[in-house]
Design an enzyme around this catalytic site. Structure first.
Site, PDB file in Angstrom:
ATOM      1  CG  ASP A   8      -0.364   0.444   2.530  1.00 34.14           C
ATOM      2  OD1 ASP A   8       1.004   0.402   2.670  1.00 34.14           O
ATOM      3  OD2 ASP A   8      -1.085   0.422   3.452  1.00 34.14           O
ATOM      4  CB  CYS A  65       1.024  -2.445   4.847  1.00 35.58           C
ATOM      5  SG  CYS A  65       0.987  -3.279   6.159  1.00 35.58           S
ATOM      6  N   GLY A  68       3.198  -4.138   8.202  1.00 32.30           N
ATOM      7  CA  GLY A  68       3.345  -5.520   7.840  1.00 32.30           C
ATOM      8  C   GLY A  68       2.221  -6.176   8.078  1.00 32.30           C
ATOM      9  CG  HIS A  98      10.041 -24.787  11.962  1.00 33.14           C
ATOM     10  ND1 HIS A  98      10.383 -24.687  13.235  1.00 33.14           N
ATOM     11  CD2 HIS A  98      11.270 -25.483  11.833  1.00 33.14           C
ATOM     12  CE1 HIS A  98      11.589 -25.266  13.741  1.00 33.14           C
ATOM     13  NE2 HIS A  98      11.937 -25.634  12.504  1.00 33.14           N
ATOM     14  CG  ASN A  99       5.781 -21.334  10.191  1.00 36.44           C
ATOM     15  OD1 ASN A  99       6.335 -20.189  10.499  1.00 36.44           O
ATOM     16  ND2 ASN A  99       5.362 -22.110  11.054  1.00 36.44           N
ATOM     17  NE  ARG A 132       9.618 -31.073  15.109  1.00 38.33           N
ATOM     18  CZ  ARG A 132      11.078 -30.939  14.630  1.00 38.33           C
ATOM     19  NH1 ARG A 132      11.517 -31.769  13.827  1.00 38.33           N
ATOM     20  NH2 ARG A 132      11.540 -29.665  15.359  1.00 38.33           N
TER      21      ARG A 132
END
Ligand code: RB5
Length: 149
Positions: A8, A65, A68, A98-99, A132
């Site tokens: 933005d 932005c 964030g 991890h994500n 995992r």
């Protein structure tokens, strides 16, 4: 590798600087705006960039932005998007490891341009660990699909 860029007005300058950084590294990107410092609504630009990732038109998104935060909320409402607000190198690394984050969100008011460039480089070069963590990412998808955990 192709990147979806969005911001933005609060992060227009950071987005422009990141675009230049990507160009210098020879990384292809599509810029979904905004294209000036005129006030706009962040959900639209987060949506456009995140949707390009969701559709597979881009591999990763970089969306900014002022904080964030707003763009991360908007991006995370797009199916298949895992957006993470990052303020340091460790977070940029861990959210990939991890994500399996596919969108990094940053705030122009929170990070320097140099720090943002470092986070972008780390984010784009760090592999997901799987194992995992795959199970946990799959549970995120289950939530997205309305499954009860
Ligand atoms: C715009 O003023 C500001 O609210 C936006 O850039 C962002 O930080 C929202 O979360």
């Amino acid at each position: 590798m192709k990147i979806a860029l969005g911001a933005d007005h609060g992060a227009y300058e950071l987005k422009e600087a990141i675009a230049k950084h990507l160009e210098e590294k020879g990384i292809e990107y599509t810029d979904f705006g905004c294209f000036s410092k005129e006030s706009v609504d962040y959900p639209k630009f987060a949506y456009l960039a995140a949707t390009a990732v969701s559709k597979g038109e881009c591999d990763y998104g970089i969306i900014c932005c002022t904080t964030g935060l707003g763009v991360s909320m908007a991006a995370n409402k797009v199916k298949g998007v895992r957006a993470a607000v990052c303020t340091n190198n460790h977070l940029a690394e861990m959210t990939r490891r991890h994500n399996n984050a596919n969108v990094i969100c940053m705030g122009q008011g929170q990070v320097t341009q140099e720090s943002a460039f470092e986070m972008v480089d780390i984010f784009l070069s760090t592999e997901f660990e799987g194992g995992r963590h795959q199970r946990r990412v799959d549970l995120l998808t289950d939530i997205e699909n309305g499954k009860e955990l």
